[in-house]
Design an enzyme around this catalytic site. Structure first.
Site, PDB file in Angstrom:
ATOM      1  CB  THR A 149      40.199  49.546  59.781  1.00 51.15           C
ATOM      2  OG1 THR A 149      38.865  49.273  59.343  1.00 51.15           O
ATOM      3  CG2 THR A 149      41.103  49.241  58.865  1.00 51.15           C
ATOM      4  CD  GLU A 189      35.947  47.321  55.783  1.00 52.53           C
ATOM      5  OE1 GLU A 189      36.191  46.646  54.697  1.00 52.53           O
ATOM      6  OE2 GLU A 189      34.717  47.025  56.008  1.00 52.53           O
ATOM      7  CG  HIS A 204      35.017  55.701  64.915  1.00 54.15           C
ATOM      8  ND1 HIS A 204      35.665  54.529  64.607  1.00 54.15           N
ATOM      9  CD2 HIS A 204      35.658  56.699  64.810  1.00 54.15           C
ATOM     10  CE1 HIS A 204      36.870  54.889  64.183  1.00 54.15           C
ATOM     11  NE2 HIS A 204      36.757  56.490  64.103  1.00 54.15           N
ATOM     12  CE  LYS A 253      43.370  52.912  57.004  1.00 55.88           C
ATOM     13  NZ  LYS A 253      43.883  53.947  58.129  1.00 55.88           N
ATOM     14  NE  ARG A 292      31.708  57.356  59.470  1.00 58.87           N
ATOM     15  CZ  ARG A 292      32.515  56.836  58.904  1.00 58.87           C
ATOM     16  NH1 ARG A 292      33.885  57.360  58.542  1.00 58.87           N
ATOM     17  NH2 ARG A 292      32.571  55.503  59.181  1.00 58.87           N
ATOM     18  CE1 TYR A 324      40.505  52.555  54.814  1.00 52.67           C
ATOM     19  CE2 TYR A 324      39.467  50.597  55.425  1.00 52.67           C
ATOM     20  CZ  TYR A 324      40.091  52.018  55.668  1.00 52.67           C
ATOM     21  OH  TYR A 324      39.901  52.436  57.072  1.00 52.67           O
TER      22      TYR A 324
HETATM   23  P1  NAP Z   1      38.110  60.659  57.077  1.00 54.59           P
HETATM   24  O1  NAP Z   1      36.926  61.638  57.781  1.00 54.59           O
HETATM   25  O2  NAP Z   1      37.878  60.212  55.781  1.00 54.59           O
HETATM   26  O3  NAP Z   1      39.232  61.521  57.055  1.00 54.59           O
HETATM   27  C1  NAP Z   1      40.391  61.176  56.390  1.00 54.59           C
HETATM   28  C2  NAP Z   1      41.298  62.293  56.630  1.00 54.59           C
HETATM   29  O4  NAP Z   1      42.669  61.812  55.721  1.00 54.59           O
HETATM   30  C3  NAP Z   1      41.135  63.561  55.741  1.00 54.59           C
HETATM   31  O5  NAP Z   1      41.567  64.694  56.667  1.00 54.59           O
HETATM   32  C4  NAP Z   1      41.552  63.706  54.543  1.00 54.59           C
HETATM   33  O6  NAP Z   1      41.798  64.971  53.936  1.00 54.59           O
HETATM   34  C5  NAP Z   1      42.992  62.887  54.636  1.00 54.59           C
HETATM   35  N1  NAP Z   1      43.536  62.482  53.850  1.00 54.59           N
HETATM   36  C6  NAP Z   1      43.095  61.478  52.629  1.00 54.59           C
HETATM   37  N2  NAP Z   1      44.085  61.096  51.729  1.00 54.59           N
HETATM   38  C7  NAP Z   1      45.313  61.829  52.494  1.00 54.59           C
HETATM   39  C8  NAP Z   1      46.706  61.967  51.896  1.00 54.59           C
HETATM   40  N3  NAP Z   1      47.039  61.198  50.754  1.00 54.59           N
HETATM   41  N4  NAP Z   1      47.310  62.754  52.373  1.00 54.59           N
HETATM   42  C9  NAP Z   1      46.931  63.253  53.592  1.00 54.59           C
HETATM   43  N5  NAP Z   1      45.899  63.401  54.070  1.00 54.59           N
HETATM   44  C10 NAP Z   1      45.182  62.446  53.599  1.00 54.59           C
HETATM   45  O7  NAP Z   1      38.223  59.430  58.049  1.00 54.59           O
HETATM   46  P2  NAP Z   1      38.045  59.215  59.455  1.00 54.59           P
HETATM   47  O8  NAP Z   1      36.482  58.638  59.528  1.00 54.59           O
HETATM   48  O9  NAP Z   1      38.285  60.473  60.256  1.00 54.59           O
HETATM   49  O10 NAP Z   1      39.012  58.173  59.864  1.00 54.59           O
HETATM   50  C11 NAP Z   1      40.320  58.466  60.283  1.00 54.59           C
HETATM   51  C12 NAP Z   1      41.261  57.141  60.114  1.00 54.59           C
HETATM   52  O11 NAP Z   1      40.723  56.224  60.621  1.00 54.59           O
HETATM   53  C13 NAP Z   1      41.447  56.804  58.549  1.00 54.59           C
HETATM   54  O12 NAP Z   1      42.696  56.398  58.415  1.00 54.59           O
HETATM   55  C14 NAP Z   1      40.189  55.701  58.648  1.00 54.59           C
HETATM   56  O13 NAP Z   1      40.779  54.793  57.486  1.00 54.59           O
HETATM   57  C15 NAP Z   1      40.565  55.022  60.236  1.00 54.59           C
HETATM   58  N6  NAP Z   1      39.425  54.353  60.352  1.00 54.59           N
HETATM   59  C16 NAP Z   1      38.177  55.133  60.433  1.00 54.59           C
HETATM   60  C17 NAP Z   1      37.108  54.270  61.231  1.00 54.59           C
HETATM   61  C18 NAP Z   1      35.792  55.149  61.066  1.00 54.59           C
HETATM   62  O14 NAP Z   1      34.653  54.165  61.295  1.00 54.59           O
HETATM   63  N7  NAP Z   1      35.628  56.312  61.020  1.00 54.59           N
HETATM   64  C19 NAP Z   1      37.025  52.850  61.439  1.00 54.59           C
HETATM   65  C20 NAP Z   1      38.450  52.337  61.543  1.00 54.59           C
HETATM   66  C21 NAP Z   1      39.837  53.129  60.959  1.00 54.59           C
HETATM   67  P3  NAP Z   1      40.712  65.534  53.161  1.00 54.59           P
HETATM   68  O15 NAP Z   1      39.595  66.317  54.356  1.00 54.59           O
HETATM   69  O16 NAP Z   1      41.205  66.529  52.478  1.00 54.59           O
HETATM   70  O17 NAP Z   1      39.798  64.675  52.353  1.00 54.59           O
HETATM   71  N1  GDD Z   2      28.714  53.978  52.026  1.00 55.37           N
HETATM   72  C1  GDD Z   2      27.473  53.211  51.918  1.00 55.37           C
HETATM   73  N2  GDD Z   2      26.330  53.793  51.222  1.00 55.37           N
HETATM   74  N3  GDD Z   2      27.410  51.931  52.448  1.00 55.37           N
HETATM   75  C2  GDD Z   2      26.248  51.398  52.335  1.00 55.37           C
HETATM   76  C3  GDD Z   2      25.004  51.714  51.643  1.00 55.37           C
HETATM   77  C4  GDD Z   2      25.302  53.192  50.912  1.00 55.37           C
HETATM   78  O1  GDD Z   2      24.310  53.664  50.499  1.00 55.37           O
HETATM   79  N4  GDD Z   2      23.989  50.997  51.472  1.00 55.37           N
HETATM   80  C5  GDD Z   2      24.441  49.894  52.406  1.00 55.37           C
HETATM   81  N5  GDD Z   2      25.781  50.230  52.637  1.00 55.37           N
HETATM   82  C6  GDD Z   2      26.645  49.308  53.802  1.00 55.37           C
HETATM   83  C7  GDD Z   2      28.034  48.985  52.962  1.00 55.37           C
HETATM   84  O2  GDD Z   2      28.049  47.945  52.143  1.00 55.37           O
HETATM   85  C8  GDD Z   2      28.529  48.428  54.260  1.00 55.37           C
HETATM   86  O3  GDD Z   2      28.316  47.035  54.445  1.00 55.37           O
HETATM   87  C9  GDD Z   2      28.196  49.174  55.565  1.00 55.37           C
HETATM   88  O4  GDD Z   2      26.761  49.825  54.793  1.00 55.37           O
HETATM   89  C10 GDD Z   2      28.962  50.238  56.154  1.00 55.37           C
HETATM   90  O5  GDD Z   2      29.156  51.144  55.112  1.00 55.37           O
HETATM   91  P1  GDD Z   2      30.054  52.282  55.068  1.00 55.37           P
HETATM   92  O6  GDD Z   2      29.275  53.269  56.133  1.00 55.37           O
HETATM   93  O7  GDD Z   2      30.388  52.825  53.960  1.00 55.37           O
HETATM   94  O8  GDD Z   2      31.323  51.971  56.070  1.00 55.37           O
HETATM   95  P2  GDD Z   2      32.356  50.749  55.938  1.00 55.37           P
HETATM   96  O9  GDD Z   2      32.222  49.789  56.922  1.00 55.37           O
HETATM   97  O10 GDD Z   2      32.492  50.225  54.657  1.00 55.37           O
HETATM   98  O11 GDD Z   2      33.805  51.536  56.197  1.00 55.37           O
HETATM   99  C11 GDD Z   2      33.874  52.516  57.579  1.00 55.37           C
HETATM  100  O12 GDD Z   2      34.224  51.400  58.451  1.00 55.37           O
HETATM  101  C12 GDD Z   2      35.539  50.962  58.698  1.00 55.37           C
HETATM  102  C13 GDD Z   2      35.830  50.408  59.845  1.00 55.37           C
HETATM  103  O13 GDD Z   2      34.841  49.172  59.795  1.00 55.37           O
HETATM  104  C14 GDD Z   2      35.090  53.478  57.112  1.00 55.37           C
HETATM  105  O14 GDD Z   2      35.007  54.416  57.900  1.00 55.37           O
HETATM  106  C15 GDD Z   2      36.462  52.860  57.040  1.00 55.37           C
HETATM  107  O15 GDD Z   2      37.237  53.830  56.929  1.00 55.37           O
HETATM  108  C16 GDD Z   2      36.589  52.077  58.305  1.00 55.37           C
HETATM  109  O16 GDD Z   2      38.002  51.391  58.166  1.00 55.37           O
END
Ligand code: NAP
Ligand code: GDD
Length: 381
Positions: free
Chosen positions: A131, A133, A185, A159, A190, A155
């Site tokens: 990520t 992050e 993404h 990671k 989402r 987190y």
């Molecule tokens: P998500 O929607 O939160 O999905 C996470 C998945 O992991 C869900 O299926 C969840 O199950 C499962 N899970 C959580 N804890 C688990 C455990 N202990 N054992 C088995 N399964 C578990 O996340 P996503 O957005 O699809 O992201 C997919 C991966 O990419 C994650 O590893 C995330 O950290 C990483 N990532 C995401 C982004 C982003 O912007 N989306 C960016 C960079 C990296 P439940 O449905 O039961 O909760």
């Molecule tokens: N969730 C949330 N809720 N975020 C907020 C809010 C709110 O009400 N208001 C402002 N934010 C700001 C957060 O402080 C952060 O700076 C930004 O919006 C994005 O927050 P999130 O959408 O929660 O995503 P993230 O960037 O912290 O994390 C996501 O992206 C990572 C990749 O950069 C997650 O998907 C992570 O799993 C992933 O690794």
């Protein structure tokens, strides 16, 4: 027929990736954790008989914190490719559950890699969901594969372990293990507590009179938001390379949370302006394009008045340590993988708004018909 194991199959990326691989002719097995309510809404359509006539799509219960089940599932399924997407993926929640997050997101990756090693399956290819992050308090902008890491949350730190243990198993045991360093993404599926979806759901609720305003945290935060469908394609491309490697996957466009709010509301003809500073900043409805609003909302905007507050800041949503700016440089992915995003940020926002307007309209309709629909309008995360 190639076989892929996806952990995190019920999540946003798991659902898109499963769909993508099934269309490519893969046999897909998902790792799904037990939950007290059904948690397969994102993948139920893939089980429909016309989509799954020969049981190409199956799943098992399992958890990344349980090495025994992962070893057994890998032994039984014998995957060619493993996509490790499972994680406690919410940054703010990781401050409340640091040990669990470390266990699932950090050690969980080790358990998968060890399962492959113990079973002598070093030839299976593994993708680790790393990520942006990792960059945290960024040391250079835009961030690329060589940018030093400085994670800013439990987190991010978990990671970081997962990233390096993946590199270590690649170097120590010759495994085809790769990291995709994916920037944010999003999509219509989402999770509702990530900021983009929280905003698009709130905009739909406000347009239909179910909610009056939305409380957010840091409006200045900049993210490089792409579309999840583009990003899961990159995961697959990474595993098709002859050599394992690590890649930044991003759009290269940075946008503030404030701008995302304006883009979302603009899709339904609501012009939001921001006034004030810090915790006193508010987003106010400046004007409404009535024609556009009626077309998108299917009703009149009579309940909305220019000058009304639509967005407020609530420090509850601040994080103990914030990541202010994430902006990626995907040059390596473009040059080596041939990957480029197809969808723009505007496409993404439109896609999310259309979907949330549709579901909110349906929920409102059912409620007016006397059905008890509980919609979470005061988000708690
Ligand atoms: P998500 O929607 O939160 O999905 C996470 C998945 O992991 C869900 O299926 C969840 O199950 C499962 N899970 C959580 N804890 C688990 C455990 N202990 N054992 C088995 N399964 C578990 O996340 P996503 O957005 O699809 O992201 C997919 C991966 O990419 C994650 O590893 C995330 O950290 C990483 N990532 C995401 C982004 C982003 O912007 N989306 C960016 C960079 C990296 P439940 O449905 O039961 O909760
Ligand atoms: N969730 C949330 N809720 N975020 C907020 C809010 C709110 O009400 N208001 C402002 N934010 C700001 C957060 O402080 C952060 O700076 C930004 O919006 C994005 O927050 P999130 O959408 O929660 O995503 P993230 O960037 O912290 O994390 C996501 O992206 C990572 C990749 O950069 C997650 O998907 C992570 O799993 C992933 O690794």
């Amino acid at each position: 027929m190639k076989k892929a194991l996806i952990t995190g199959i019920t999540g946003q990326d798991g659902a898109y990736l499963a769909d993508f691989l099934l269309k490519k002719g893969y046999k897909v097995h998902g790792l799904k954790r037990r939950s007290s309510l059904f948690n397969t809404a994102r993948i139920d359509h893939l089980f429909a008989p016309e989509r799954n006539p020969d049981n190409q799509f199956t799943f098992s219960y399992g958890d990344l914190t349980d090495a025994t089940n992962m070893t057994r599932i890998i032994q039984d399924f014998q995957p060619d490719e493993i996509y490790n997407l499972a994680a406690q993926s919410h940054v703010k929640v990781s401050f409340d559950t640091p040990e669990y997050t470390g266990n699932a997101d950090g050690l969980g990756t080790l358990r998968l890699l060890e399962a492959l090693r113990i079973l002598g399956m070093n030839e299976a290819r593994i993708y680790q969901a790393s990520t942006s992050e990792l960059f945290g308090k960024v040391q250079e902008t835009p961030q690329r594969e060589t940018t030093p890491f400085y994670p800013r949350s439990p987190y991010g730190v978990a990671k970081l372990y997962a990233y390096w243990i993946t590199v270590n198993y690649r170097e120590a045991y010759g495994m085809h293990a790769s990291n995709g360093i994916l920037f944010n993404h999003e999509s219509p599926i989402r999770g509702e507590t990530f900021v983009t979806r929280k905003i698009t759901r709130a905009a739909a609720n406000i347009a239909l009179g179910i909610q009056s305003k939305v409380s957010l945290g840091n409006l200045n935060s900049i993210r490089d938001w792409g579309h999840a469908e583009d990003f899961v394609r990159a995961m697959w491309m990474i595993l098709q390379q002859d050599e394992p490697d690590d890649y930044v996957i991003a759009t290269g466009v940075g946008t503030t949370v404030r701008e995302f709010v304006q883009k979302a509301f603009a899709c339904i003809g609501m012009d939001i302006v921001f006034r004030g500073e810090g915790v006193d900043e508010i987003g106010v409805l400046d004007s409404i394009d009535g024609e556009l609003f009626e077309r998108e909302a299917g009703s009149s905007p009579d309940h909305l008045k220019p000058g009304q507050t639509i967005v407020r800041v609530d420090p509850f949503y601040f994080r103990p340590t914030e990541v202010d700016l994430l902006l990626g440089d995907p040059t390596k992915a473009r040059e080596k993988l041939g990957w480029e995003p197809v969808r723009t940020l505007d496409d993404l926002v439109r896609d999310m708004m259309k979907s949330d307007m549709r579901t909110t309209r349906q929920a409102k309709h059912l409620r007016e018909g006397g059905f008890k629909i509980f919609q979470c309008v005061e988000d708690v995360l």
